[in-house]
Scaffold this motif. Structure first.
Motif, PDB file in Angstrom:
ATOM      1  N   LEU A  36       0.826  -1.208   0.000  1.00 30.83           N
ATOM      2  CA  LEU A  36       0.000   0.000   0.000  1.00 30.83           C
ATOM      3  C   LEU A  36       0.861   1.259   0.000  1.00 30.83           C
ATOM      4  CD1 LEU A  36      -2.797  -0.947   2.576  1.00 30.83           C
ATOM      5  CD2 LEU A  36      -2.901  -1.059   0.080  1.00 30.83           C
ATOM      6  N   SER A  37       1.987   1.182   0.661  1.00 35.55           N
ATOM      7  CA  SER A  37       2.838   2.367   0.784  1.00 35.55           C
ATOM      8  C   SER A  37       3.388   2.829  -0.558  1.00 35.55           C
ATOM      9  CB  SER A  37       3.982   2.093   1.755  1.00 35.55           C
ATOM     10  OG  SER A  37       3.461   1.866   3.056  1.00 35.55           O
ATOM     11  N   ALA A  38       3.328   1.962  -1.544  1.00 36.01           N
ATOM     12  CA  ALA A  38       3.759   2.380  -2.878  1.00 36.01           C
ATOM     13  C   ALA A  38       2.829   3.451  -3.448  1.00 36.01           C
ATOM     14  CB  ALA A  38       3.804   1.165  -3.813  1.00 36.01           C
ATOM     15  N   ASP A  39       1.679   3.616  -2.846  1.00 38.63           N
ATOM     16  CA  ASP A  39       0.721   4.625  -3.316  1.00 38.63           C
ATOM     17  C   ASP A  39       0.868   5.870  -2.449  1.00 38.63           C
ATOM     18  OD1 ASP A  39      -1.476   6.222  -3.829  1.00 38.63           O
ATOM     19  OD2 ASP A  39      -2.880   4.556  -3.974  1.00 38.63           O
ATOM     20  N   PRO A  40       1.362   6.966  -3.035  1.00 37.72           N
ATOM     21  CA  PRO A  40       1.617   8.161  -2.217  1.00 37.72           C
ATOM     22  C   PRO A  40       0.348   8.789  -1.640  1.00 37.72           C
ATOM     23  CG  PRO A  40       1.941   8.631  -4.554  1.00 37.72           C
ATOM     24  CD  PRO A  40       1.718   7.160  -4.444  1.00 37.72           C
ATOM     25  N   ALA A  41      -0.803   8.389  -2.139  1.00 31.68           N
ATOM     26  CA  ALA A  41      -2.050   8.956  -1.613  1.00 31.68           C
ATOM     27  C   ALA A  41      -2.467   8.283  -0.313  1.00 31.68           C
ATOM     28  CB  ALA A  41      -3.156   8.817  -2.652  1.00 31.68           C
ATOM     29  N   LEU A  42      -1.729   7.254   0.098  1.00 31.64           N
ATOM     30  CA  LEU A  42      -2.081   6.531   1.315  1.00 31.64           C
ATOM     31  C   LEU A  42      -1.028   6.753   2.395  1.00 31.64           C
ATOM     32  CD1 LEU A  42      -3.147   3.058  -0.176  1.00 31.64           C
ATOM     33  CD2 LEU A  42      -4.393   5.236  -0.153  1.00 31.64           C
ATOM     34  N   SER A  43      -1.511   6.869   3.608  1.00 31.41           N
ATOM     35  CA  SER A  43      -0.629   6.930   4.764  1.00 31.41           C
ATOM     36  C   SER A  43      -0.901   5.660   5.577  1.00 31.41           C
ATOM     37  CB  SER A  43      -0.955   8.195   5.559  1.00 31.41           C
ATOM     38  OG  SER A  43      -0.592   8.039   6.895  1.00 31.41           O
TER      39      SER A  43
END
Lengths: 261, 261, 261, 261
Positions: A36-43
């Motif tokens: 999930l962290s590969a998606d910058p829109a997610l923390s």
């Protein structure tokens, strides 16, 4: 502001079984969080069963937009209070993604209201996850199906309510089918169940599974402020009725009294 | 064989309040049971909160095809065990009809998994129950709407899952609307929620309401034998797979072992 | 890239009737386009019946993400070919928002497959549009209801298929109710029906109606590339089957032959 | 009174192809009609494409409770007028069961409003039809699945609207899955799509398939009188409004005028 995503895992198999630990050295939660962290829109952060309050104190849930749930062997060790707390937070608008054996988690059974039972077989057989609703946001970026060389068979009938939409259906080498991706709404919260993900196979290392999980977080995210009184049943006093009315008949409630529950 | 129908009522208002007792001298359950008994295809009895096990021992539920539920003031007095027992029996195939303030009953909240909250006003205002799905079996024999001179206002948003079908929507004199008839399936059991029915008005003496209740019993009835193991998650052993497969990968379950739950 | 939105209007009443023209000097399409243009994420243009191909040549539809449809008096003047063209484009992924009297437009009836009939009364009575699904993206930013001082009554039963979700239900002063906001998916295209909007009232000047329309465009937008062969039924040759199989039985199709349609 | 059931078949393959004729010497319609006739509650007859008005004059449809449709090679030979006639009769309350390649029939596409496309392969591969909703009336009397030694593969995505309920999902030897039993309502008519049934295999001689077809006729049957004006959009005059109202604003319709369509 990024979508605040918490990956919850009971984290039992990984500690008890060296083969599983070898597959998931950072735990299943670690593998999912990395994806999930590969998606910058997610923390993204994680929580596990053995932490105080299973890592899910009210204050943290209040700041969680989407919760991912992986449980299997220790469903019974999750406290009833915390399961009810998660259910309330879903009703207020937190998204919830329930994975694989989480079909029998307390939280999923609470939200579905039905048995959530199924048939199963742990034989490492081939699973092919077909995208049956290619236009659903959760299926974005996928091909016609996801090929998993090894999966745990989950078979129909799957005792859940008819979903809002069926997104995926799985084919199994041993002859069964399973609705492997289903959407629901409960109160203000979006709920997605996704069945692939057995602990003895590297399913959470598969790039298409990563795509599904990232899409699902975006889909489940409800940007509205938490609906704090979603459980309230407020009285609308006669004098505040939108049309002018006068009271007729008699009453069991005194003016201003709360309703029964 | 007639449909074995049990009308359950908490039966509190009728004993505490003389005005309500005057409206329903045999209790709300008595009024409903009388209305249902006009249908020779139904075999009707009643049960109330104050009876041992609330009148719902397992042996009786096992011989109940459709259960009707009216509760309001005493939701909290229903034992958790009996609410869970009713939920299990619904999953096995018993039909359930939840009436009016039963939206906040333990059993309805368990089956819906959502807040079941709404807005309300007890002003005896006019309620008009529109048939929005005239072809649904529950609406058979009705005209375009049911006119109730006095109703308790229940207003949207009503926090329940999207139904299989919306059968009725109510208009209220004070300006609100409410989805007053909704269908669901939970496991093998059919569930119908119907909102008209406040204790201070003679709603359960209205012939159209009788028609709805009789229709609903027929609709909710599942003639299949009880699905006793609907909660089971049976393993399908490799050697019984419908397609010949061989085990691949490793395993957390020993052969023949039950799954986790 | 902004969402390419086209507002289509038959534009007949505005030209024939001075009172309506006074209300909508730029046409209903002009009023809606102005409201949408306040959202910088949208790129808005208009099209009307009297233009060549009703303003909807294939090339323009191919570059339209969301189409809004207002029609009433001239449903019969829309060419069958263009209605079918719009239906095909919806299946490929174009969003469609059908407004008010568009319930009887060719395109809506084609997509629903059902009569789309309703009851109606043009009396300028009060309409109150209740938000029954406040967590739906189309309801974002609204209060509990939209108060319209004057609306055309549309009453149930509304003969449309059960929707994915019911978003709005209207209350009318004259005593009726109506499901005024309904969502569907047809192929890859999202479809929203929204009933408020009679030509003799300033409904399309109401800020809450603007909010609904803007939200609906965002909801209906499918960012995936157009699914150009959504109508194709491709043969999967035996030698390309994902599992190795050999042909059994006999055949009516020659290898490589297209299916019948 | 028995349920008046008509089995419609294009009846082309059986006349053109000796192998198919050998399988279905009385035509596919004959095989289905024979299977249904075993149920004394049904009154069964047949109709075929080559008959005047395809055997479906209005007078006959008016006396038909449930119509079963089998078509494949000659969809294009069905007259548009008769397809529209069947669609209208479904809206009035006639049940419709669409079989196999009927997914691309004019009548099914009209009712669905979506492409109805799928993937296919004619290889006589094994098909296993899983009962995923064992409590649905259409699944009554079946085991966990129906084993078909030879089936034509139909694969997802199947471009139909989300159904009321999914009853069956098929597994195919070559690796695909397909939602093989889906329910819909269109107007007052119940619609069931059931995919097994290719003309080159003896599927309509299988006792479980007979069970499904008989169950489906009972499920699709709507005992209400035909809803003759289901397509009408009647005006409700101001003076007949259920609440007393006075006209406000101006009008495009003269009193008593019919609505536009």
């Amino acid at each position: 502001m990024p979508i605040r995503t918490v990956v919850w895992n009971e984290n039992v198999h990984e500690r008890e079984n060296a083969d599983i630990r070898a597959l998931y050295p950072d735990g299943i939660h670690g593998a999912i969080a990395a994806a999930l962290s590969a998606d910058p829109a997610l923390s993204v952060s994680t929580a596990t069963l053995e932490q105080p309050e299973h890592g899910l104190p009210q204050s943290r849930l209040d700041e969680t937009d989407v919760l991912i749930w992986w449980g299997h062997k220790a469903h019974g060790s999750v406290s009833d209070e915390i399961a009810a707390r998660v259910q309330r937070r879903v009703a207020e608008g937190m998204g919830l993604i329930v994975l694989h054996s989480g079909h029998f988690s307390k939280i999923f059974k609470l939200l579905m209201g039905s048995p959530c039972s199924l048939r199963w077989r742990e034989a490492g057989e081939k699973e092919r996850v077909w995208v049956i609703n290619p236009s659903h946001p959760i299926a974005r970026g996928l091909g016609p199906c996801i090929e998993l060389p090894n999966g745990e068979m989950y078979g129909e009938p799957f005792l859940v309510p008819e979903p809002l939409e069926t997104v995926f259906i799985s084919w199994f080498e041993g002859g069964e089918v399973f609705r492997s991706g289903l959407t629901y709404r409960r109160g203000a919260g979006n709920v997605f169940y996704f069945s692939p993900g057995h602990e003895t196979y590297p399913i959470y290392h598969h790039p298409d599974i990563h795509t599904v999980l990232r899409n699902a977080v975006h889909w489940a995210y409800n940007p509205a402020p938490a609906w704090k009184d979603v459980h309230a049943a407020p009285n609308v006093p006669v004098e505040q009725a939108r049309e002018k009315i006068t009271v007729k008949g008699f009453s069991v409630h005194k003016p201003g009294e709360a309703g029964y529950r």
